[in-house]
Design an enzyme around this catalytic site. Structure first.
Site, PDB file in Angstrom:
ATOM      1  N   SER A   9      -0.698  84.336 -17.300  1.00 49.20           N
ATOM      2  CA  SER A   9      -2.054  83.832 -17.061  1.00 49.20           C
ATOM      3  C   SER A   9      -3.056  84.402 -18.040  1.00 49.20           C
ATOM      4  CB  SER A   9      -2.539  84.255 -15.675  1.00 49.20           C
ATOM      5  OG  SER A   9      -1.739  83.739 -14.679  1.00 49.20           O
ATOM      6  N   HIS A  43       1.676  77.507 -20.047  1.00 44.40           N
ATOM      7  CA  HIS A  43       0.903  77.965 -18.893  1.00 44.40           C
ATOM      8  C   HIS A  43       0.711  76.808 -17.919  1.00 44.40           C
ATOM      9  CE1 HIS A  43      -3.023  79.616 -17.074  1.00 44.40           C
ATOM     10  NE2 HIS A  43      -1.996  80.152 -16.466  1.00 44.40           N
ATOM     11  N   GLU A  66      -0.958  74.262 -20.470  1.00 48.06           N
ATOM     12  CA  GLU A  66      -1.499  74.766 -21.730  1.00 48.06           C
ATOM     13  C   GLU A  66      -0.317  75.281 -22.554  1.00 48.06           C
ATOM     14  OE1 GLU A  66      -5.916  76.387 -20.461  1.00 48.06           O
ATOM     15  OE2 GLU A  66      -4.230  77.707 -20.050  1.00 48.06           O
ATOM     16  N   ASN A  74      -8.232  79.700 -17.650  1.00 48.84           N
ATOM     17  CA  ASN A  74      -8.492  80.977 -16.969  1.00 48.84           C
ATOM     18  C   ASN A  74      -9.659  81.756 -17.548  1.00 48.84           C
ATOM     19  OD1 ASN A  74      -6.567  80.595 -15.080  1.00 48.84           O
ATOM     20  ND2 ASN A  74      -5.018  81.913 -16.000  1.00 48.84           N
TER      21      ASN A  74
END
Ligand code: CAA
Ligand code: NAD
Length: 312
Positions: free
Chosen positions: A141, A162, A174, A212
């Site tokens: 993350s 991701h 991602e 994130n």
């Protein structure tokens, strides 16, 4: 004479046709979801976790999720739904020994605890035994892919994929190109992500990539807002759902992601960028994590949950 571009495309196509055998290390929330969506499109999947009990839990999570998908997809054809679940489950094997599992892998996706040293140790040991052409990827993350990849001798065949929680529902992946990730590896990861029915976006290897970097400071500020006494947990959640149209409030989302994961992300970024107030910590988060109140997965975080993961 074939052009370099054609040769590159052929080589990518060959590589793509080779991404059929997936090993997912870590069968928790994310690993289970990644295994599920890969199995559905016909990949042969092996999930690795630390013991048989965790692997059984992972299989059960996947089966329940597939049943939810089937209930919608084959609403009027329950037999087809049953076959869909059975066929998808039959694509998935489990193993407690990562080094054995990766022997024939085209791609290894790691989804274990958000800790750099633990991820590096894992990949270092896998690098010594996996075939030379196996691609490694992390679902981290927040950690730089380059730092995880540096524990191996295959940085060109190492990238980031991701996924988002819950993987079967969230449409984005991602795909991260670290400085030493080869274009061929990036292309293979990008196309594999799309083959799962996801939309893939390309990301630089920057902290938190795209989503994130925005989402984690937002949820952390919600906790600090509560700690400053500006609103109750329930009201802040209601406010963001009804006032901003978010599907979950920030406390519901933090419980859903896992308080441990959220804390590890924030702690890591604060250590690397101590002057940025967006990454300030929270005594409440620290306390809850130290008490094992990790959110939905442990039955309690900011809210309490029953064994079906429903808020009580
Ligand atoms: N498997 C299969 N289907 C699922 C599912 C799962 N795990 N979870 C939910 N669903 C399906 C349900 O079957 C339901 O389908 P129908 O509407 O057709 O009946 C649908 O999703 C909606 O589910 P619910 O009614 O139970 O609940 P909801 O309406 O609140 O939706 C949600 C659930 C999709 C999770 C939604 O609340 C949501 O999108 N929340 C935000 C999630 C989010 O922001 N995720 C990103 C977190 S950050 C991250 O992942 C990155 C990181 O590194 C930390
Ligand atoms: P989780 O706690 O649900 O699952 C982690 C699993 O990894 C556990 O089952 C654990 O037993 C297993 N594990 C730990 N060390 C292992 C090892 N050495 N070998 C094999 N298995 C091991 O965590 P999660 O929420 O699935 O997160 C996993 C990774 O995905 C983290 O890097 C996290 O940052 C990232 N991520 C999480 C989310 C999220 O919303 N939770 C979203 C995207 C990415």
């Amino acid at each position: 004479m074939l052009s370099t571009q054609i040769i590159r495309n052929m080589s990518t196509a060959n590589r793509l046709s080779q991404i059929k055998k997936l090993v997912v290390i870590g069968g928790g929330q994310m690993g289970s979801g990644i295994a599920q969506v890969s199995a559905v499109v016909g990949n042969e999947v092996i999930i690795v976790d630390q013991n048989e009990e965790l692997l059984a839990k992972s299989r059960s999570t996947i089966e329940k999720s597939l049943q939810r998908v089937a209930a919608k997809k084959y609403k009027d054809e329950p037999e087809k739904g049953k076959t869909f679940v059975q066929e998808s489950m039959s694509q998935i094997q489990t193993n407690t020994d990562a080094e054995t599992a990766v022997q024939n892998a085209d791609l290894v996706v790691e989804a274990i605890v958000e800790n750099l040293k633990i991820k590096q140790d894992l990949f270092k040991s896998l690098d010594a035994v996996a075939p030379a052409n196996t691609i490694f990827a992390s679902n981290t993350s927040s950690l730089p892919i380059r730092d995880i990849a540096s524990s191996t001798k295959r940085e060109d065949r190492f990238g980031g994929v991701h996924f988002f929680n819950p993987v079967p529902m969230m449409k984005l992946v991602e795909v991260i190109k670290a400085p030493n990730t080869s274009q061929e590896t990036f292309d293979a990861l990008f196309t594999w992500s799309k083959s799962l029915g996801k939309t893939a976006v390309s990301c630089k290897d920057t902290p938190g990539f795209l989503v994130n970097r925005l989402l984690v400071p937002y949820t952390a500020e919600a906790v600090r807002l509560y700690e400053r006494g500006h609103g109750s947990i329930k009201d802040i959640d209601i406010a963001m759902k009804l006032g901003a149209g978010y599907p979950m409030g920030p406390f519901e989302l933090t419980d859903y992601v896992g308080l441990d994961t959220c804390k590890f992300i924030l702690d890591g970024w604060r250590e690397a960028m101590p002057d940025n107030p967006l990454f300030d910590g929270s005594p409440l988060m620290d306390k809850l994590v130290s008490e094992g109140k990790l959110g939905v997965k442990s039955g309690e975080g900011f809210y309490k949950y029953n064994n079906k993961g429903q808020k009580m």
